[in-house]
Design an enzyme around this catalytic site. Structure first.
Site, PDB file in Angstrom:
ATOM      1  N   ARG A 198      44.288  39.987  35.719  1.00  0.00           N
ATOM      2  CA  ARG A 198      44.551  38.815  36.557  1.00  0.00           C
ATOM      3  C   ARG A 198      44.270  37.552  35.753  1.00  0.00           C
ATOM      4  NH1 ARG A 198      40.663  40.130  41.527  1.00  0.00           N
ATOM      5  NH2 ARG A 198      39.475  41.033  39.818  1.00  0.00           N
ATOM      6  N   THR A 239      29.375  41.134  42.175  1.00  0.00           N
ATOM      7  CA  THR A 239      29.503  42.587  42.073  1.00  0.00           C
ATOM      8  C   THR A 239      28.305  43.252  42.754  1.00  0.00           C
ATOM      9  OG1 THR A 239      29.998  44.405  40.569  1.00  0.00           O
ATOM     10  CG2 THR A 239      28.407  42.765  39.771  1.00  0.00           C
ATOM     11  N   GLY A 266      34.727  44.653  31.241  1.00  0.00           N
ATOM     12  CA  GLY A 266      35.719  44.756  30.180  1.00  0.00           C
ATOM     13  C   GLY A 266      35.186  44.006  28.990  1.00  0.00           C
ATOM     14  N   HIS A 267      34.787  44.730  27.958  1.00  0.00           N
ATOM     15  CA  HIS A 267      34.218  44.085  26.778  1.00  0.00           C
ATOM     16  C   HIS A 267      35.189  44.208  25.616  1.00  0.00           C
ATOM     17  CE1 HIS A 267      29.837  44.339  28.375  1.00  0.00           C
ATOM     18  NE2 HIS A 267      30.592  43.525  29.047  1.00  0.00           N
ATOM     19  N   LYS A 296      30.619  38.501  25.780  1.00  0.00           N
ATOM     20  CA  LYS A 296      29.459  39.351  25.452  1.00  0.00           C
ATOM     21  C   LYS A 296      29.811  40.452  24.474  1.00  0.00           C
ATOM     22  CE  LYS A 296      28.676  40.452  29.719  1.00  0.00           C
ATOM     23  NZ  LYS A 296      29.622  39.547  30.371  1.00  0.00           N
ATOM     24  N   THR A 307      37.620  44.598  41.386  1.00  0.00           N
ATOM     25  CA  THR A 307      38.454  45.237  40.364  1.00  0.00           C
ATOM     26  C   THR A 307      39.031  46.558  40.872  1.00  0.00           C
ATOM     27  OG1 THR A 307      36.534  46.386  39.446  1.00  0.00           O
ATOM     28  CG2 THR A 307      37.049  44.225  38.508  1.00  0.00           C
TER      29      THR A 307
HETATM   30  P1  IMP Z   1      33.663  44.639  41.619  1.00  0.00           P
HETATM   31  O1  IMP Z   1      32.534  44.598  40.663  1.00  0.00           O
HETATM   32  O2  IMP Z   1      34.869  45.375  41.119  1.00  0.00           O
HETATM   33  O3  IMP Z   1      33.250  45.129  42.976  1.00  0.00           O
HETATM   34  O4  IMP Z   1      34.174  43.151  41.844  1.00  0.00           O
HETATM   35  C1  IMP Z   1      33.378  42.161  42.479  1.00  0.00           C
HETATM   36  C2  IMP Z   1      33.667  40.783  41.897  1.00  0.00           C
HETATM   37  O5  IMP Z   1      33.151  40.709  40.585  1.00  0.00           O
HETATM   38  C3  IMP Z   1      35.149  40.455  41.783  1.00  0.00           C
HETATM   39  O6  IMP Z   1      35.315  39.067  42.045  1.00  0.00           O
HETATM   40  C4  IMP Z   1      35.477  40.781  40.332  1.00  0.00           C
HETATM   41  O7  IMP Z   1      36.576  40.041  39.855  1.00  0.00           O
HETATM   42  C5  IMP Z   1      34.187  40.393  39.638  1.00  0.00           C
HETATM   43  N1  IMP Z   1      33.897  41.180  38.418  1.00  0.00           N
HETATM   44  C6  IMP Z   1      33.407  42.430  38.349  1.00  0.00           C
HETATM   45  N2  IMP Z   1      33.237  42.813  37.072  1.00  0.00           N
HETATM   46  C7  IMP Z   1      33.597  41.782  36.310  1.00  0.00           C
HETATM   47  C8  IMP Z   1      33.606  41.550  34.886  1.00  0.00           C
HETATM   48  O8  IMP Z   1      33.215  42.400  34.067  1.00  0.00           O
HETATM   49  N3  IMP Z   1      34.051  40.339  34.465  1.00  0.00           N
HETATM   50  C9  IMP Z   1      34.462  39.381  35.351  1.00  0.00           C
HETATM   51  N4  IMP Z   1      34.457  39.543  36.675  1.00  0.00           N
HETATM   52  C10 IMP Z   1      34.024  40.723  37.161  1.00  0.00           C
HETATM   53 MG    MG Z   2      34.947  41.015  30.574  1.00  0.00          MG
END
Ligand code: IMP
Ligand code: MG
Length: 430
Positions: free
Chosen positions: A303, A238, A40-41, A16, A128
């Site tokens: 990761r 998320t 993370g963009h 994106k 994350t």
């Molecule tokens: P959280 O958003 O940090 O609570 O993570 C919840 C889940 O969403 C986990 O499995 C993360 O690896 C995934 N996740 C959150 N943000 C991103 C993103 O920007 N890209 C890919 N995976 C994400």
């Molecule tokens: Mg990303």
């Protein structure tokens, strides 16, 4: 004036950042409306790579205004770090405004994120660790601290005095040994607030007047449809709504402005974190996708990403829940050099064909992919792909065009943008 929303259609990391940077060329305003520093963009300008977590992807373009809407959760130290680093690299970051209604990630949110993940065992999403779950818990539970509080020391201190003892009790109940010091948190966060205050405005009111003046607005989604709290792989996604409709809520604009809804999909699937993944691959093809993918490693957590074939069951659902009007297909170059390329068109479970993405994770984990196979296309170097991109869609190898046409026919929307490399030049737009 219609606005464009660009959202992820898979598990995030669809590319994106690059697509939004490409579209930002024609936008006056770029708006983040959900998510937080979990995003993370990656944006490449010339040889320079930028990885943004909170800064909207239009920040490198001087004439583009960048808004962080009320739906975003902001980790102030991280945002200031990104601002400082971007300034050190020669961009003044004067083109940024932050919503006074956005919620703030506090240190106890990150502590609780780690404790909750541990206690959840198999229900953990592999977060994350950016405090995303707990900050949204506080937003809904009305324990939250918003940007308007962060920049108002009296309110900030009063709120922290009430909230910190409650969080301390939670940490202890969860078996944590961290000690919170309300005064120390106040001192650190009031200082962050002072530095961020010049950016803080009522972004909804600002957007309203921009729309009235005919400005072109681009809403930048983070994460992806299948990580969405409502429509994603609950509980492995998320905590924010990641679909196009969230742009209305998370930026404070009427839904009638959101007419051009672009889904970003990678030519294969990847995910970081836990949860069922029907087209997941292991072995040499997975290695190919991970390594050629320019390193399929989480931008936020580093990761290694889990990878698999493109999944049209997932994407059909994304077309529906977002109301997608077009698709941007990324990383087609990464599939280059494989003899055979596959696309999942349905699932099989217990001898039955499954066409809709299941809500239940137990049912999803029983689903196996039904594939349509395609002849692969040659591997080119970055320069070859840029040459192809310059000549347009018809210059793509025939096998590649067949794959793209099949995706269009399955999803019943046009593929408007094809990306065949990291750089701005490696993009075919319509
Ligand atoms: P959280 O958003 O940090 O609570 O993570 C919840 C889940 O969403 C986990 O499995 C993360 O690896 C995934 N996740 C959150 N943000 C991103 C993103 O920007 N890209 C890919 N995976 C994400
Ligand atoms: Mg990303």
């Amino acid at each position: 004036m219609p606005a464009t929303v660009a959202v992820g259609t898979q598990f995030g990391d669809e590319g994106k950042g690059k697509i939004i940077d490409f579209l930002a060329d024609r936008a006056d305003v770029v708006v983040r409306f959900q998510g937080g520093a979990n995003a993370g963009h990656t944006v490449q300008v010339g040889e320079d790579l930028y990885a943004f977590h909170l800064l909207p992807s239009g920040v490198l373009r001087k004439r583009t205004m960048n808004l962080i809407g009320n739906g975003v959760v902001i980790e102030p130290g991280q945002l200031l770090k990104e601002i400082d680093e971007t300034r050190e690299r020669g961009h003044p970051v004067k083109n940024l405004r932050i919503s006074d209604r956005a919620h703030v990630v506090m240190p106890y949110h990150k502590i609780l994120d780690a404790l909750e993940e541990k206690l959840k065992g198999n229900l953990g999403a592999g977060t994350t660790l950016r405090g995303i779950g707990p900050v949204f818990e506080d937003k809904v539970g009305r324990f939250g601290i918003r940007m308007c509080d962060l920049i108002d020391p009296e309110t900030l201190r009063a709120k922290l005095r009430a909230i910190v003892p409650i969080k301390q009790r939670l940490i202890e109940a969860y078996g944590g040994d961290e000690r919170l010091d309300a005064e120390a948190i106040f001192a650190e966060y009031a200082a962050h607030g002072e530095r961020l205050a010049p950016f803080v405005i009522d972004t909804s009111a600002w957007l309203d007047s921009a729309l009235r003046r005919g400005k072109r607005i681009l809403f930048e989604g983070a994460q992806g449809t299948h990580l969405c709290i409502d429509h994603g792989v609950y509980p492995f996604g998320t905590s924010s709504d990641c679909v196009a409709g969230a742009a209305s809520v998370g930026a404070g604009v009427g839904p009638q402005f959101l007419t051009d809804i672009l889904g970003v999909a990678k030519a294969f699937t990847s995910r970081v974190g836990a949860g069922p993944f029907p087209t997941e691959l292991e072995g040499p093809i997975a290695e190919h996708l991970r390594e050629r993918g320019g390193g399929e490693y989480g931008t936020t957590t580093r990761r290694p990403r889990r990878v698999g074939w493109i999944d049209l069951v997932m994407l059909r659902m994304s077309v529906r829940v977002n109301g997608l009007t077009a698709l941007a297909l990324t990383k087609l170059d990464v599939l280059g050099g494989l003899d055979r390329v596959r696309a999942c068109v349905a699932y099989r479970s217990d001898g039955e064909t499954v066409k809709e993405f299941p809500a239940s994770m137990r049912l999803l984990s029983q689903c196996g992919p039904v594939y349509r196979d395609f002849k692969g296309w040659p591997e080119f170097s970055e320069g070859d792909w840029i040459g192809i991109a310059e000549r347009g869609r018809r210059a793509l190898p025939e096998t590649t065009r067949k794959f793209v046409a099949f995706i269009e026919s399955q999803l019943k929307i046009p593929v408007r943008i094809v990306s065949v490399g990291r750089s701005r030049a490696a993009t075919i737009g319509r």
